[in-house]
Design a protein around this motif. Structure first.
Motif, PDB file in Angstrom:
ATOM      1  N   VAL A 170     -55.493  61.857 103.778  1.00  0.00           N
ATOM      2  CA  VAL A 170     -56.904  61.922 104.182  1.00  0.00           C
ATOM      3  C   VAL A 170     -57.351  60.597 104.802  1.00  0.00           C
ATOM      4  N   GLU A 171     -57.224  59.542 104.030  1.00  0.00           N
ATOM      5  CA  GLU A 171     -57.785  58.262 104.450  1.00  0.00           C
ATOM      6  C   GLU A 171     -57.085  57.712 105.689  1.00  0.00           C
ATOM      7  N   ARG A 172     -55.767  57.591 105.653  1.00  0.00           N
ATOM      8  CA  ARG A 172     -55.038  56.976 106.771  1.00  0.00           C
ATOM      9  C   ARG A 172     -55.083  57.797 108.053  1.00  0.00           C
ATOM     10  N   PRO A 173     -54.903  59.140 107.997  1.00  0.00           N
ATOM     11  CA  PRO A 173     -54.961  59.907 109.250  1.00  0.00           C
ATOM     12  C   PRO A 173     -56.295  59.799 109.975  1.00  0.00           C
ATOM     13  N   PHE A 174     -57.409  59.868 109.232  1.00  0.00           N
ATOM     14  CA  PHE A 174     -58.719  59.778 109.886  1.00  0.00           C
ATOM     15  C   PHE A 174     -58.971  58.376 110.422  1.00  0.00           C
ATOM     16  N   ARG A 175     -58.480  57.368 109.713  1.00  0.00           N
ATOM     17  CA  ARG A 175     -58.697  55.997 110.159  1.00  0.00           C
ATOM     18  C   ARG A 175     -57.979  55.722 111.475  1.00  0.00           C
ATOM     19  N   SER A 176     -56.849  56.405 111.680  1.00  0.00           N
ATOM     20  CA  SER A 176     -56.043  56.146 112.873  1.00  0.00           C
ATOM     21  C   SER A 176     -56.456  56.976 114.080  1.00  0.00           C
ATOM     22  N   GLN A 177     -57.471  57.833 113.926  1.00  0.00           N
ATOM     23  CA  GLN A 177     -57.907  58.684 115.042  1.00  0.00           C
ATOM     24  C   GLN A 177     -58.833  57.909 115.975  1.00  0.00           C
ATOM     25  N   ILE A 178     -58.252  56.919 116.641  1.00  0.00           N
ATOM     26  CA  ILE A 178     -59.049  56.075 117.538  1.00  0.00           C
ATOM     27  C   ILE A 178     -59.545  56.872 118.744  1.00  0.00           C
ATOM     28  N   SER A 179     -58.762  57.890 119.150  1.00  0.00           N
ATOM     29  CA  SER A 179     -59.115  58.640 120.351  1.00  0.00           C
ATOM     30  C   SER A 179     -60.270  59.603 120.142  1.00  0.00           C
ATOM     31  N   LEU A 180     -60.630  59.819 118.885  1.00  0.00           N
ATOM     32  CA  LEU A 180     -61.716  60.751 118.602  1.00  0.00           C
ATOM     33  C   LEU A 180     -63.028  60.228 119.183  1.00  0.00           C
ATOM     34  N   GLN A 181     -63.708  61.057 119.965  1.00  0.00           N
ATOM     35  CA  GLN A 181     -64.957  60.655 120.596  1.00  0.00           C
ATOM     36  C   GLN A 181     -66.048  60.434 119.543  1.00  0.00           C
ATOM     37  N   PRO A 182     -66.899  59.422 119.733  1.00  0.00           N
ATOM     38  CA  PRO A 182     -67.951  59.140 118.751  1.00  0.00           C
ATOM     39  C   PRO A 182     -68.811  60.351 118.432  1.00  0.00           C
ATOM     40  N   ARG A 183     -69.198  61.109 119.490  1.00  0.00           N
ATOM     41  CA  ARG A 183     -70.056  62.263 119.241  1.00  0.00           C
ATOM     42  C   ARG A 183     -69.350  63.283 118.354  1.00  0.00           C
ATOM     43  N   ALA A 184     -68.067  63.528 118.631  1.00  0.00           N
ATOM     44  CA  ALA A 184     -67.308  64.481 117.820  1.00  0.00           C
ATOM     45  C   ALA A 184     -67.179  63.990 116.382  1.00  0.00           C
ATOM     46  N   ALA A 185     -66.989  62.666 116.222  1.00  0.00           N
ATOM     47  CA  ALA A 185     -66.858  62.101 114.877  1.00  0.00           C
ATOM     48  C   ALA A 185     -68.142  62.284 114.075  1.00  0.00           C
ATOM     49  N   TRP A 186     -69.282  61.955 114.692  1.00  0.00           N
ATOM     50  CA  TRP A 186     -70.547  62.068 113.968  1.00  0.00           C
ATOM     51  C   TRP A 186     -70.878  63.536 113.669  1.00  0.00           C
ATOM     52  N   ILE A 187     -70.527  64.443 114.577  1.00  0.00           N
ATOM     53  CA  ILE A 187     -70.731  65.870 114.300  1.00  0.00           C
ATOM     54  C   ILE A 187     -69.880  66.288 113.107  1.00  0.00           C
ATOM     55  N   GLY A 188     -68.653  65.794 113.071  1.00  0.00           N
ATOM     56  CA  GLY A 188     -67.772  66.112 111.946  1.00  0.00           C
ATOM     57  C   GLY A 188     -68.319  65.602 110.627  1.00  0.00           C
ATOM     58  N   PHE A 189     -68.821  64.373 110.618  1.00  0.00           N
ATOM     59  CA  PHE A 189     -69.372  63.814 109.383  1.00  0.00           C
ATOM     60  C   PHE A 189     -70.636  64.563 108.954  1.00  0.00           C
ATOM     61  N   SER A 190     -71.474  64.914 109.918  1.00  0.00           N
ATOM     62  CA  SER A 190     -72.694  65.665 109.601  1.00  0.00           C
ATOM     63  C   SER A 190     -72.355  67.042 109.043  1.00  0.00           C
ATOM     64  N   THR A 191     -71.357  67.682 109.630  1.00  0.00           N
ATOM     65  CA  THR A 191     -70.931  68.999 109.151  1.00  0.00           C
ATOM     66  C   THR A 191     -70.383  68.908 107.728  1.00  0.00           C
ATOM     67  N   SER A 192     -69.636  67.846 107.469  1.00  0.00           N
ATOM     68  CA  SER A 192     -69.095  67.646 106.125  1.00  0.00           C
ATOM     69  C   SER A 192     -70.213  67.465 105.103  1.00  0.00           C
ATOM     70  N   THR A 193     -71.240  66.708 105.483  1.00  0.00           N
ATOM     71  CA  THR A 193     -72.384  66.518 104.590  1.00  0.00           C
ATOM     72  C   THR A 193     -73.068  67.848 104.304  1.00  0.00           C
ATOM     73  N   LEU A 194     -73.278  68.645 105.346  1.00  0.00           N
ATOM     74  CA  LEU A 194     -73.909  69.948 105.176  1.00  0.00           C
ATOM     75  C   LEU A 194     -73.057  70.847 104.291  1.00  0.00           C
ATOM     76  N   ALA A 195     -71.735  70.810 104.482  1.00  0.00           N
ATOM     77  CA  ALA A 195     -70.841  71.636 103.663  1.00  0.00           C
ATOM     78  C   ALA A 195     -70.931  71.252 102.192  1.00  0.00           C
ATOM     79  N   LEU A 196     -71.053  69.954 101.928  1.00  0.00           N
ATOM     80  CA  LEU A 196     -71.194  69.503 100.538  1.00  0.00           C
ATOM     81  C   LEU A 196     -72.494  70.002  99.929  1.00  0.00           C
ATOM     82  N   LEU A 197     -73.554  69.965 100.701  1.00  0.00           N
ATOM     83  CA  LEU A 197     -74.835  70.459 100.205  1.00  0.00           C
ATOM     84  C   LEU A 197     -74.768  71.959  99.933  1.00  0.00           C
ATOM     85  N   VAL A 198     -74.087  72.705 100.797  1.00  0.00           N
ATOM     86  CA  VAL A 198     -73.907  74.142 100.575  1.00  0.00           C
ATOM     87  C   VAL A 198     -73.121  74.377  99.290  1.00  0.00           C
TER      88      VAL A 198
END
Length: 643
Positions: free
Chosen positions: A336-364
């Motif tokens: 989990v930790e190392r693979p996500f840390r190494s995803q330098i190519s991931l676009q900022p917008r996609a990253a923030w959408i992913g984090f927001s979605t994860s937060t929403l999933a936790l709330l659900v």
């Protein structure tokens, strides 16, 4: 990454885990968090200053890198913890858990947790997300530091950093040194003291991270700066020693934290080539690689074990949990930790959408918990009522005397003939007494037993608090002796704080702090009872209920709610009770012999030859490991024939 910094991380997480396991010698292992603070301050400030010096620092890129570094492993841990919460968290605990989860998601845990502390609040071990407070504090630092350094001209950065470091240090030491004082009015909904707020909050802990920041500034300004390898070895030894034996055991963070921060700073200064290539060192370095994930996963494991075993976790289970923490930390780091840390190519917008979605999933994921759905559990109101804190007549009666007069809410008549005097174990008798006697007065203060001239000093209850306890008991005795209507005085206490041996505990006796001695406490109770008898008052001493260390009230609630219980049943065995409270039983017997006072032994009513009752006609006798529930008091006390 420098090897010595990974070594520091490895040492820090290992001493924290061993401290939370309560095994081994690291009784000060919580200082590992202070090591983490210095290392974090050093690394983050290095990144920021390098960017500012190159004129290419980007706030968005900085926060995105922090998010990639921290959030995937955090969300993984929070998701697993929330799922397990459905098996372990009772209805009476779920509100606290939801607040902890909210604090974890918003990085405000260090504000949430002080509100949940206090004598009557659930213990730290019952809070599966307790440890996120330190991550919240670090995140607040990450928000503050870039803005601060960006706004300060380059030439003024050192004096600015030094100034706020000193200011934070002074504020911290002032507040923790006045730890017995209540928090300011703005925190009126919390029982936390100033010292407890100082422990959790960013302004009072920032100096530890800022120490790392000062080291970073020095290394960037003077890259050739060196610290002798002998000094570094001595610093590592000092860190290990301080995690074992305290030189300032009264409060934290103060003397021990200052030394830990200084020793850690000496190690991060200079270069990391001083370490030998020994396999034990390399192994600890590898643990340092996994340290963030180990830190995240270890505490929920210990907390759920504590909840499942109802506060008494076997040592063999603790040892297994240490191994499980390291293994799961490695797994989470690797997948989990190392693979996500190494995803330098991931676009900022996609990253923030992913984090927001994860937060929403936790709330659900918490939806059923928020709506009250816990399968076959009791209705929430029912559970809260059953396990409600038993303050007696009113919550105001935790400190019922105010300037020589008793609060009106702590009396049931203008001319009471029965006084109930003592700590929370006197409070819990009051609902039952009030059902059979009309005119009573409640003279109670938490932890403060009914003894004149002596007060316990332990943990968060320091000398200032002991002076308050002494003053309270003097007023209580004065009130009783001056009352013509009071004929009977019922005295009760936990007695743990007086007769059970605890490390670093002491007494305040006639204004002087002295070593804890059961004989001193026995003498104080004997003299107090003698004064009552001399004034023609009839004292009655009530023992604590049978206890054996586990949380009986929670065990009953878990049984009713079909939650995980890792012990066979909710019975208190008489043999276990006699062993657990042996010192208290012997002390009360001595008081009984010397004063001829009438003693009401609750085990005479609750216990048979083998076990003791925890239910009376389906009513919970206990709300926790020793206090009577409100309904339990009403069911039990009329059986006792106190008067």
């Amino acid at each position: 990454m420098r090897r010595d910094i990974q070594l520091l991380r490895g040492i820090a997480v290992l001493v924290v885990v061993l401290y939370h396991a309560s095994v081994g010698i690291f009784n000060q292992g919580f200082l590992g968090v202070d090591v983490f603070f210095v290392v974090s301050g050093f690394l983050i400030t290095t990144i920021i200053l390098k960017g500012l010096n190159r004129n290419d620092f980007s706030f968005s890129q900085f926060y995105l890198r922090r998010a990639r570094r921290l959030l995937p492993a955090l969300y993984c841990t929070l998701s697993a913890t929330t799922i397990l919460a459905y098996l372990f968290i009772t209805n009476s605990q779920k509100t606290d858990f939801l607040y902890q989860l909210f604090g974890s998601l918003t990085f405000t845990s260090n504000f949430v947790l002080p509100i949940q502390v206090g004598y009557f609040e659930s213990s730290a071990e019952s809070k599966p997300l307790l440890h996120i407070w330190s991550l919240s504090l670090e995140e607040q630092y990450y928000f503050f530091l870039p803005v601060f350094l960006f706004a300060i001209p380059r030439k003024l950065r050192l004096p600015a950093l030094a100034s706020i470091t000193l200011a934070s240090l002074i504020l911290c030491f002032v507040l923790v040194s006045n730890g017995d004082h209540p928090a300011p009015y703005m925190w009126r909904y919390s029982e936390a003291t100033l010292a407890e707020w100082a422990f959790f909050l960013f302004p009072t802990r920032a100096w530890e991270l800022l120490a790392g920041s000062l080291c970073a500034w020095l290394m960037l300004s003077r890259p050739d700066f060196k610290v002798s390898s002998k000094i570094k070895v001595a610093s590592v030894a000092a860190i290990v020693a301080l995690c074992t034996i305290s030189i300032d055991p009264v409060v934290h963070p103060r003397g021990d934290a200052l030394l830990i921060v200084f020793a850690t700073s000496l190690i991060v200064l200079g270069r990391g080539e001083w370490l030998p290539q020994w396999w034990p060192i390399k192994l600890i370095e590898r643990v340092g690689d996994w340290s963030y994930s180990i830190y995240l996963v270890h505490w929920p494991l210990f907390s759920f074990a504590y909840l499942g075993y109802l506060e008494l976790v076997p040592n063999v289970i603790k040892i297994l949990l240490i191994g499980a923490s390291i293994f799961l930390g490695y797994v989470q780091y690797t997948y989990v930790e190392r693979p996500f840390r190494s995803q330098i190519s991931l676009q900022p917008r996609a990253a923030w959408i992913g984090f927001s979605t994860s937060t929403l999933a936790l709330l659900v994921l918490t939806g059923p918990m928020i709506s009250g759905g816990f399968g076959e559990q009791k209705d929430l109101d029912d559970a809260l009522s059953t396990r409600a804190v038993n303050f007696g007549l009113s919550k105001d009666c935790d400190g019922s005397i105010l300037e020589h007069s008793v609060k009106a809410s702590c009396m049931t008549g203008r001319e009471p003939n029965i006084a109930i005097w003592g700590d929370s174990y006197a409070m819990h008798l009051v609902p039952g007494i009030a059902t059979i006697h009309e005119n009573i007065v409640q003279l109670t203060k938490s932890v403060c037993g009914p003894a004149i001239g002596i007060a316990p000093i332990s943990g968060r209850y320091g000398k200032d608090w002991a002076e308050e306890c002494t003053a309270f008991n003097n007023l209580a005795l004065e009130y009783i002796l001056n009352s013509e209507s009071i004929t009977h005085v019922i005295l009760s206490s936990s007695f743990n704080q007086y007769f059970k041996a605890q490390d670093d505990d002491s007494f305040l006796v006639d204004g002087d702090v002295v070593a804890k001695s059961p004989a001193l406490a026995v003498n104080a109770f004997v003299q107090t009872i003698a004064m009552l008898q001399s004034a023609n008052k009839i004292p009655v001493l009530v023992s604590p209920p049978p206890r054996s260390g586990f949380n009986v009230g929670e065990c009953l609630e878990r049984t009713d709610s079909n939650l995980v219980i890792l012990r066979s049943d909710c019975q208190i065995l008489r043999s276990e009770y006699v062993t657990f409270d042996q010192e208290i039983i012997e002390a009360i017997e001595v008081i009984e012999q010397e004063t001829k006072v009438r003693v009401i032994w609750l085990h005479d009513t609750l216990c048979g030859n083998v076990s003791c009752e925890s239910l009376i006609h389906g009513v919970y006798v206990y709300r926790d490991s020793g206090h009577l529930s409100i309904a339990g008091s009403k069911a039990l006390v009329p059986r006792l024939k106190l008067i």
